[in-house]
Write a protein that holds these residues in place. Structure first.
Motif, short mmCIF file in Angstrom:
data_model
loop_
_atom_site.label_atom_id
_atom_site.label_comp_id
_atom_site.label_asym_id
_atom_site.label_seq_id
_atom_site.Cartn_x
_atom_site.Cartn_y
_atom_site.Cartn_z
N VAL A 1 0.93 -1.14 -0.23
CA VAL A 1 -0.12 -0.66 0.26
C VAL A 1 0.33 1.22 -0.03
O VAL A 1 1.95 1.39 0.96
CB VAL A 1 -0.60 -0.15 1.10
CG1 VAL A 1 -2.09 1.00 1.35
CG2 VAL A 1 -1.97 -1.43 1.02
N VAL A 2 1.12 1.87 -0.73
CA VAL A 2 2.02 3.41 -1.03
C VAL A 2 0.58 4.13 -2.06
O VAL A 2 -0.54 3.73 -1.62
CB VAL A 2 2.91 2.16 -2.28
CG1 VAL A 2 4.05 1.23 -1.41
CG2 VAL A 2 2.57 1.78 -3.31
N TYR A 3 1.64 5.28 -2.38
CA TYR A 3 0.77 6.39 -3.07
C TYR A 3 1.57 6.12 -4.39
O TYR A 3 3.32 6.03 -4.85
CB TYR A 3 1.41 8.14 -2.67
CG TYR A 3 0.61 7.53 -0.55
CD1 TYR A 3 -0.98 8.54 -0.93
CD2 TYR A 3 0.92 7.72 0.07
CE1 TYR A 3 -1.66 9.41 -0.06
CE2 TYR A 3 0.09 8.06 0.89
CZ TYR A 3 -0.87 8.51 1.23
OH TYR A 3 -1.98 8.60 2.61
N LYS A 4 1.01 6.64 -5.22
CA LYS A 4 1.37 6.00 -6.86
C LYS A 4 0.38 7.88 -7.46
O LYS A 4 -0.24 8.60 -7.19
CB LYS A 4 0.26 5.54 -7.90
CG LYS A 4 0.35 5.55 -8.92
CD LYS A 4 -0.49 4.17 -9.50
CE LYS A 4 0.24 4.05 -11.35
NZ LYS A 4 0.29 4.76 -11.89
N TYR A 5 1.96 8.70 -8.07
CA TYR A 5 1.56 9.70 -8.78
C TYR A 5 0.37 9.23 -9.89
O TYR A 5 0.79 8.81 -10.23
CB TYR A 5 3.14 9.88 -9.54
CG TYR A 5 3.35 11.18 -9.87
CD1 TYR A 5 2.98 12.83 -8.47
CD2 TYR A 5 3.34 11.78 -11.03
CE1 TYR A 5 3.64 13.76 -9.19
CE2 TYR A 5 4.09 12.39 -11.48
CZ TYR A 5 3.35 14.18 -10.50
OH TYR A 5 3.72 14.76 -11.09
N HIS B 1 5.23 7.21 -10.35
CA HIS B 1 6.06 6.16 -9.40
C HIS B 1 5.45 6.43 -8.36
O HIS B 1 4.58 7.36 -8.57
CB HIS B 1 6.97 6.85 -9.62
CG HIS B 1 6.78 8.47 -9.18
ND1 HIS B 1 7.12 10.01 -9.98
CD2 HIS B 1 6.86 9.16 -7.77
CE1 HIS B 1 6.31 10.34 -9.65
NE2 HIS B 1 5.99 10.14 -7.92
N PHE B 2 5.68 5.73 -7.18
CA PHE B 2 4.75 5.51 -6.30
C PHE B 2 6.60 6.30 -5.10
O PHE B 2 7.36 6.30 -4.87
CB PHE B 2 5.11 3.63 -5.36
CG PHE B 2 5.11 3.33 -6.68
CD1 PHE B 2 3.02 2.88 -6.57
CD2 PHE B 2 5.20 1.96 -7.95
CE1 PHE B 2 2.87 1.99 -7.56
CE2 PHE B 2 4.79 1.71 -8.59
CZ PHE B 2 3.17 1.39 -8.31
N ALA B 3 5.11 6.37 -4.29
CA ALA B 3 6.25 6.91 -3.21
C ALA B 3 5.29 6.71 -1.67
O ALA B 3 4.23 5.39 -1.77
CB ALA B 3 5.05 8.93 -2.84
N CYS B 4 6.72 6.81 -1.06
CA CYS B 4 6.69 5.80 0.32
C CYS B 4 5.25 6.29 1.88
O CYS B 4 5.20 7.71 1.64
CB CYS B 4 7.63 6.44 1.06
SG CYS B 4 7.99 5.36 3.16
N PRO B 5 4.27 5.41 1.63
CA PRO B 5 3.48 5.76 3.26
C PRO B 5 3.84 6.29 4.13
O PRO B 5 3.55 7.36 4.57
CB PRO B 5 2.29 4.87 2.89
CG PRO B 5 3.34 3.31 2.86
CD PRO B 5 4.46 4.08 1.60
N SER B 6 4.65 6.01 4.59
CA SER B 6 5.81 6.17 5.99
C SER B 6 5.81 7.72 6.16
O SER B 6 5.76 8.32 6.35
CB SER B 6 6.35 6.01 6.46
OG SER B 6 7.28 5.88 7.75
#
Length: 154
Positions: free
Chosen positions: A94-98, A104-109
Motif C-alpha cells: 500500500v503506497v502512494y502512486k503519482y 512512480h510510487f511514494a513511501c506512505p510512511s
C-alpha cells in the motif's frame, strides 16, 4: 488600533503627566495638589494599560504571522499531496502512486510526515522497491509479474 496609535497615545499621556508634574512643582494652592496627584496616578495607570496592550498587540501580530506561514506551508503540501493517490500495488504494497507522469510510487510512511520520497527499484530483491527517505522496502511487483532470468547452459 495598531502599535503606532498605541505609541502615540502613550506619548500623549506621558506629556500630560509631565505637565501635571510641572504644575505640582510650582506654587499651587494646597487644595489643587491632591487633585493633581490623583490625575497623575490615573494617567500612570492608563500608561501602564497601554503598555500592556502594546505588548499583547505585538504577541498577536507575531502569532498571526506564524499562522500565515503555517497556512502557506499547508497549502503547498496539499497541492503536492493532491498529485498522489493511495493504491495497492500488484505485490500488495500500500503506497502512494503519482497521478501524472512519469509513473512512480511514494513511501506512505514518509508521506504521512509530509515528505515525498520516490520508491526505487531494489534490484537486490526482485519486485521490491526501497524508500530513499526511511529505507523501508515495499513489495511493489507481484512474483508473477517478474521477468525470470534466462539461464543458458552451453
Amino acid at each position: 488600533m495598531d502599535a503606532i496609535s498605541l505609541a502615540g497615545a502613550y506619548q500623549g499621556l506621558k506629556a500630560a503627566k509631565d505637565i501635571l508634574t510641572t504644575l505640582f512643582d510650582t506654587k499651587v494652592d494646597a487644595e489643587a495638589k491632591p487633585k493633581i496627584l490623583e490625575a497623575q496616578g490615573k494617567l500612570g495607570e492608563v500608561q501602564d494599560a497601554l503598555f500592556v496592550l502594546r505588548e499583547r498587540l505585538s504577541e498577536l501580530q507575531q502569532e498571526r504571522d506564524d499562522l500565515k506561514a503555517n497556512l502557506v506551508t499547508a497549502e503547498v503540501w496539499q497541492t503536492q499531496a493532491d498529485q498522489y493517490e493511495l493504491t495497492t500495488t500488484p505485490g500488495t504494497a500500500v503506497v502512494y502512486k503519482y497521478k501524472g507522469q512519469p509513473d512512480h510510487f511514494a513511501c506512505p510512511s514518509c508521506f504521512n510526515k509530509r515528505e515525498v520520497h520516490i520508491l526505487q527499484d531494489n534490484k537486490m530483491t526482485a519486485g521490491t522497491y526501497r524508500c530513499t527517505g526511511c529505507g523501508a522496502n515495499y513489495p511493489v511487483k507481484s512474483p508473477t509479474h517478474l521477468n525470470p532470468v534466462a539461464v543458458h547452459w552451453g
